[in-house]
Design an enzyme around this catalytic site. Structure first.
Site, short mmCIF file in Angstrom:
data_model
loop_
_atom_site.label_atom_id
_atom_site.label_comp_id
_atom_site.label_asym_id
_atom_site.label_seq_id
_atom_site.Cartn_x
_atom_site.Cartn_y
_atom_site.Cartn_z
N ASP A 19 -7.92 5.80 -2.02
CA ASP A 19 -7.03 4.70 -1.66
C ASP A 19 -6.60 3.95 -2.91
OD1 ASP A 19 -5.66 2.67 -0.59
OD2 ASP A 19 -7.25 1.92 0.73
N CYS A 49 0.82 -1.21 0.00
CA CYS A 49 0.00 0.00 0.00
C CYS A 49 0.85 1.25 0.00
CB CYS A 49 -0.95 -0.01 1.18
SG CYS A 49 -0.12 -0.27 2.75
N HIS A 75 -1.70 0.52 7.18
CA HIS A 75 -2.10 0.89 5.83
C HIS A 75 -1.64 2.32 5.56
CE1 HIS A 75 -4.24 0.22 2.16
NE2 HIS A 75 -5.10 1.22 2.35
#
Lengths: 320, 305, 666
Positions: C464, C404, C448
């Protein structure tokens, strides 16, 4: 001055609260309870633990502190319970001579529950510890030094218990109304001639006062040299030990222990008389005791000895 | 019924002078179905007391003089071969009377003593395999000389326990002795004495004794007394359960004599010296005696309430 | 002079010591175990009369050596770690020179304190339960010190200690719930960092991938009302605005946001978070959040920070308003920071220029970038290749494999290069739903990173990029996203989290986790706010007055209850008749007639009547009444006896103190 007055008040208060009695059962009116030095140290530890709990915001430290605090409280109930209901009874005391330790017998009785580690005694002497089983009893012997002749009245007895944790002490002061007769200290010495009429006879070996063949006097323990024919075999077969049938010869003149014929101060004279009472009694010799104000006719035997010793012990005191 | 009891006591007291307390104790002992041991020097009126009691209560009376050559058969009876019938017939001994006076019991050998004592305990006699019941009621009054007299066989403790009470008559008081000397012969008085109670009445009285109420509090007192003898150091041994039962029964009889339907501690205290005195020994004194001092201690120290 | 230590007490003391030391061993230097074994062996030899007590010299040498050992292995003698080590060393050394009961007592007290220090180091539920053992053993040793029958038997001693503890529980609970919690009175050395892994102030893309391997719990959140879907659970921890070409880091000294700088808007979410120690100041929350935690502040990037680093488990309540517009206008400094870029990465800049040329509106540009991630050959992996040089270029155009952080960093770079203010947000996403406990458990592997870009009027928008690459990461969690790769928690083969597909194990794990959560929330977290909240819920208002009433009243009530249970006063020996009779006795004793122990009621009354002839009638009346009631077995009312006593009292002259009994009793 103040101290004495205070003590006097304290004694009066105790007398009202726990009146003297031969048997005392401990109850809430008679039991006092306070933390011991150990208990105080324990509370300091608890305080430290609480501070740790506060400063570290630690719930578990709080928890343990509270748990131990509750244990302290529970221990208080346990300590109190351990003492309450206990029955303390005077179980007698044998007379002693000056300089000996009087051994006061105490009986601790349970009226249902177990009493653990009960300590009794007269401070500052160390206390004696005993456990009392449920519905059972324990015997204790508590020594007390006898330093003066006459009646020795036992003070209030401390009964205490620190069980189960030793953090608290529950105690009571009980007066079992006990007293012991203290005989004068026997001091060996010679009797002056005036009193020795009987003894002279013995020295001559003609008439042995106290032993003879005329009259059956009773039994006494065997001593080497006694005639075998006088052994009481029946008593021996009953397991009463070797006893000798004692036959007394009636003496022509009685032996008198006379206070006024002696010299020296009163106590020394009493001590000497005491010695001779014991000696003559051991020889099974009849003797009389003449004290100013009291007179015991010649006789032998344990009862006579006790009577003589009592007269000597109480000589000069009001209750004689 | 009560009046008759009083009349009995009065009648006995007229013959046995100046011994009212002992007479009352003896009466209580009989009412409580116990046997009596009288310990005294010869000539103190033991026989007279027994005989009078038998007369007044209307009981058949037999006297056995115990001697060192007395055999058990002399007490219990023997089987004799009868030539005419060709069979053994049993000739009952003196024990088959309602009131037996066993005089100077400690002069006889232990064997003869135990023959009597076993009969006392079981209420029956077994001779040559046949068991014969003793009469009902059955009392034994045994007398003995003080143990210290020579030529005697002291009763062992186990036998002493079978006597409910032990009494000592002692010398009569001055006034009583004077009356004795002035008055007529005791034997003559005895022969004139009529029974005052029937067997049925005596049985009723004995039942009345059993009905005298002993409360829990009183039984606790009896237990305290017994426990004290078992736990205190000066006692050589404690009172037996039989003694405890006897003490309670004697106290009941005493209460009945005092015309009360329930027992109080004072009743127990009144009979305690007679009931416990011969059963207790002081530990420090191996030659016996000391019982009465111990009883005094019990009376003084054991909490009555 | 106190007496020697009974054998049983010594045995329990040794057992207790072992039990106390055991949880400490993990926190103590290795040589300590040796010291302990040495001391215990010495003590045993002393007990077996094979060795002697140490003399003064040996004692001094031992103490010095131990202190030196602590200094050497802990780097000093001050601080919690060193202090604990010293305490434990004292605890062990005291064993050898323990001679009297007082020494034993010191050892026992030290033991209690050592248990408390163990709590400071580890306050898990199991450790707390375990600590009951040493406490019981210590109490048993204390009981054993008493010279009683129990001093001969080990098990009854232990049973007695257990009984004491059990009987003390109710009062302990009362105190625990109601005793007021204070703030720290002064600051004390705190447990040192044990290298807690977690988010850091700055990150390179690989950092978060490392976190992805850790199953450690981070925090738990309980929602009031329905829990939002996991794709909404973006737990913000910090924002990373500064990029140096390799590393994203946060802007230092961000200003504090005034409380009125934004207005609540739309629906809100209320939840409480129980955070494990992170040794960092930031708190976790959903956007846009407010907390009632005292001292907590909100910084201008809308994250929450605590006053001090979180060193103990921390419980706080949060309200979040997801629809709030954040920063409708950006100040120039903010804008500058959100557009800062280092030199380099020409291909990424080129991509940005290209996108900017094609899409006029920033939303469109962002959508296009996401489409690129989605459609292009991009892979989501925990094991990205190492990158060097222009890392963004290398990732975007060559390796195309990343975690991520790679995607968030690259997306932010591209947006900034295209002139759109953007920043990386680091935190946690999703979490494990514990249905039994109704809370969300977030682990380190839920770490994250995502992107926020700014639109005029509409403020900061969350986007995201990972969702575009691996939507299952957001919708189902990391495990699903890594299903093909099989790299989920491969370094922790024993972690129960790996066996989530075994239904029974998973249920057990969740139940256990739930239990621990309750423990942390209601026991460990039971400090001032939690306590106040609970008490207010129970009692409405809560003030000192109520505290005193409840604590005092409850304490007295419990104490009485315990006393009743333990002392059983209804088993009193004296019955009513006896009590009245005792009063009668005392009354007459005051008038000079004391009853002798062996004297029955009738004899006593007769004697008393002789001494007090004027009251003879009343005295005998009472005695008769008593006699009938006590011995005749006739039920009659007790009042009658008391009445007789009153009659006697009236007849007697009033007298307070006892007259001297004229006779001697002996």
């Amino acid at each position: 001055m103040f101290r004495d007055a205070y003590r006097q008040r304290w004694r009066q208060w105790l007398n009202r609260r726990i009146p003297p009695a031969r048997a005392v059962q401990l109850n809430q009116r008679r039991i006092f309870i306070l933390p011991t030095p150990r208990g105080l140290a324990f509370s300091v530890v608890l305080l430290l633990m609480l501070l740790a709990g506060i400063n570290y915001q630690n719930s578990l430290a709080y928890g343990l502190t509270f748990l131990l605090l509750s244990v302290f409280h529970t221990a208080m109930l346990h300590t109190y319970r351990n003492l309450s209901g206990l029955m303390i009874k005077a179980a007698g005391v044998a007379p002693v001579f000056v300089g000996e330790q009087a051994r006061f017998q105490l009986r601790l009785e349970s009226r249902g529950k177990v009493h653990e580690a009960i300590a009794c005694g007269w401070p500052p002497a160390p206390l004696q510890i005993a456990d009392v089983p449920a519905e059972g009893q324990a015997l204790l012997e508590i020594p007390l030094a006898a330093s003066r002749r006459g009646w020795l009245r036992a003070e209030r007895l401390r009964v205490e218990s620190r069980f189960p944790l030793g953090l608290l002490v529950a105690w009571s002061w009980v007066d079992l109304d006990q007293a012991v007769l203290v005989y004068p200290q026997p001091l060996p010495g010679d009797l002056p001639l005036a009193a020795q009429v009987g003894l002279e006879d013995e020295d001559e070996g003609q008439r042995i006062v106290g032993r003879g063949a005329d009259d059956f006097q009773g039994l006494r323990t065997f001593q080497p040299g006694d005639s075998r024919r006088r052994l009481d075999w029946k008593a021996y077969s009953r397991g009463q030990g070797l006893l000798v049938k004692d036959f007394a010869q009636l003496a022509g003149r009685d032996l008198w222990l006379d206070f006024s014929s002696l010299g020296g101060d009163v106590e020394a004279r009493l001590s000497l008389l005491c010695h001779w009472v014991l000696t003559l009694d051991q020889r099974q010799q009849a003797f009389g005791l003449n004290l100013p104000g009291s007179r015991l006719e010649p006789a032998t035997g344990a009862a006579h000895r006790e009577a003589c010793l009592k007269a000597l012990a109480l000589f000069g005191s009001a209750s004689a | 019924m009560r009046n008759k009891l009083d009349a009995c006591l009065q009648a006995v007291n007229q013959v046995v002078l100046g011994k009212a307390p002992q007479v009352q104790l003896a009466m209580a002992c009989l009412l409580a179905r116990g046997h009596l041991l009288i310990e005294d020097l010869p000539g103190m009126g033991k026989t007279t007391l027994s005989h009078t009691l038998a007369k007044v209560l209307g009981l058949s009376f037999q006297r056995i003089q115990f001697t060192s050559d007395l055999l058990p058969g002399d007490i219990l009876g023997t089987s004799v071969f009868d030539k005419e019938s060709g069979q053994f017939t049993f000739h009952p001994g003196p024990i088959f009377a309602e009131l037996v006076l066993a005089d100077e019991i400690n002069r006889a050998t232990p064997k003869s003593q135990s023959a009597l004592l076993e009969a006392m305990e079981e209420g029956q006699v077994t001779i040559e395999g046949a068991t014969r019941p003793l009469p009902e009621p059955f009392f034994v009054i045994a007398t003995q000389n003080p143990v210290t007299q020579s030529g005697t066989f002291a009763l062992p403790e186990s036998q002493l326990d079978r006597f409910l009470m032990r009494l000592s008559l002692g010398y009569p008081a001055h006034a009583a002795e004077k009356a004795l000397l002035q008055g007529q012969g005791r034997r003559a008085m005895l022969s004139r004495q009529e029974p005052l109670l029937s067997h049925r009445e005596l049985a009723e009285l004995q039942q009345l004794v059993e009905q005298v109420h002993a409360s829990d509090a009183l039984i606790d007192y009896v237990l305290r007394l017994v426990e004290a003898t078992r736990s205190q150091p000066q006692f050589a041994w404690g009172l037996s359960p039989r003694a405890a039962l006897g003490l309670l029964n004697a106290a009941r009889a005493w209460a009945l004599l005092a015309n009360r339907e329930y027992v109080i501690p004072e009743d127990v205290q009144a009979v305690l010296p007679a009931v416990a005195g011969h059963r207790l020994r002081e530990r420090a004194d191996p030659s016996g005696h000391g019982g009465s001092a111990l009883v005094q201690w019990l009376l003084r120290e054991v909490p009555a309430l | 002079m106190t007496p020697a230590i009974p054998r049983i007490s010594l045995i329990w003391l040794l057992v207790a010591q072992a039990l106390v030391i055991l949880p400490h061993l993990a926190h103590l230097p290795l040589w300590f175990t040796g010291l302990w074994a040495f001391c215990a062996a010495w003590r045993l030899q002393i007990f077996r009369m094979r060795a002697r007590y140490p003399n003064g010299l040996a004692k001094a040498a031992l103490i010095l050596a131990t202190a030196a050992g602590v200094f050497w292995s802990r780097g000093g003698l001050i601080g919690l770690e060193a202090g604990t080590a010293l305490l434990m060393a004292t605890f062990v050394l005291k064993l050898v020179e323990m001679r009297t009961q007082r020494d034993a007592l010191v050892l026992i007290y030290l033991g209690f304190f050592a248990v408390v220090t163990a709590y400071l180091l580890d306050s898990e539920m199991l450790s707390a339960l375990y600590s009951v053992l040493p406490v019981t053993a210590l109490l048993a040793a204390m009981v054993g010190l008493q010279q009683s029958r129990l001093a001969m038997q080990p098990w009854p001693t232990l049973r007695y200690a257990g009984k004491l503890l059990l009987q003390s529980l109710p009062l302990m609970l009362l105190l625990f719930v109601f005793f007021p919690r204070l703030g720290p009175l002064w600051s004390l050395p705190q447990p040192g960092s044990k290298g807690i892994s977690g988010l850091a102030e700055s990150m390179t893309p690989g950092d978060i991938a490392n976190l992805g391997r850790s199953p450690e719990p981070v925090f738990r959140a309980s929602f009031e009302g329905a829990t939002p879907p996991r794709s909404e659970l973006y737990w913000r921890a910090l924002t990373l605005e500064h990029f140096d070409g390799r590393r994203w880091s946060q802007t230092p000294d961000l200003p504090v946001l005034a409380t009125d700088s934004w207005q609540a808007q739309g629906q809100n979410l209320s939840y409480s978070i129980l955070m494990q120690p992170s040794l960092q100041r930031w708190l976790f929350a959903l956007d846009t959040a407010r907390t009632d935690l005292p001292g907590a502040r909100q910084l201008s990037d809308y994250r929450l920070v605590n006053v001090s680093p979180v060193e103990q488990p921390l419980l706080y309540r949060v309200s979040s308003w997801p629809q709030v517009v954040r920063d409708p206008e950006l100040r120039p400094t903010q804008q500058r920071r959100a557009l800062q870029l280092p030199a380099g990465n020409p291909r990424a800049r080129e991509l940005a220029a290209e996108l900017k040329a094609r899409y006029a509106r920033p939303e469109q540009l962002v959508a296009a970038l996401l489409t690129r991630f989605n459609q292009g050959e991009y892979f989501y992996t925990l094991k990205p290749p190492t990158l060097s040089g222009d890392t963004v270029d290398a990732f975007l155009f060559d390796s195309r494999r990343g975690f991520c952080a790679h995607y968030a960093g690259a997306a932010t770079f591209v947006l900034r290069a295209a002139g759109i203010p953007a920043r990386v947000v680091a935190g946690y996403q999703g979490g494990e739903f514990n249905r039994q406990g109704g809370y969300v458990q977030v682990h380190q592997f839920d770490a994250h990173a995502w992107v926020e870009y700014w639109l005029p009027e509409r403020g900061w928008q969350r986007v995201d990029p990972t969702f575009a690459v691996a939507p299952e990461r957001i919708e189902q969690g990391l495990e699903a996203a890594l299903a093909e790769e099989g790299s989920f928690l491969e370094d922790s083969p024993l972690s129960p989290l790996r066996y989530r597909d075994v239904a029974l194990l998973n249920q057990l794990r969740l139940a256990w986790d739930n239990l621990n959560y309750g423990w942390q929330r209601w026991v460990l977290g039971y400090q001032s706010e939690q306590q106040l909240g609970l008490l207010q819920r129970w009692f409405g208002e809560w003030d000192i007055q109520r505290l005193v009433i409840v604590l005092g009243g409850g304490g007295v009530l419990l104490g009485l209850l315990m006393a009743l249970l333990l002392l059983k006063p209804w088993q009193q020996r004296l019955d009513a008749q006896q009590r009245v009779y005792r009063r009668f006795e005392r009354l007459l004793a005051r008038h000079g007639v004391a009853r002798r122990p062996g004297e029955g009621a009738r004899d006593y009354a007769r004697r008393a009547a002789l001494v007090l002839p004027q009251q003879a009638r009343q005295i005998e009346g009472f005695a008769e009444c008593f006699e009938v009631q006590r011995y005749a077995g006739i039920a009659s009312d007790k009042g009658q006896l008391a009445q007789q006593l009153r009659a006697l009292r009236r007849a007697l002259p009033w007298r307070l103190s006892r007259l001297d009994d004229g006779e001697t009793t002996r």
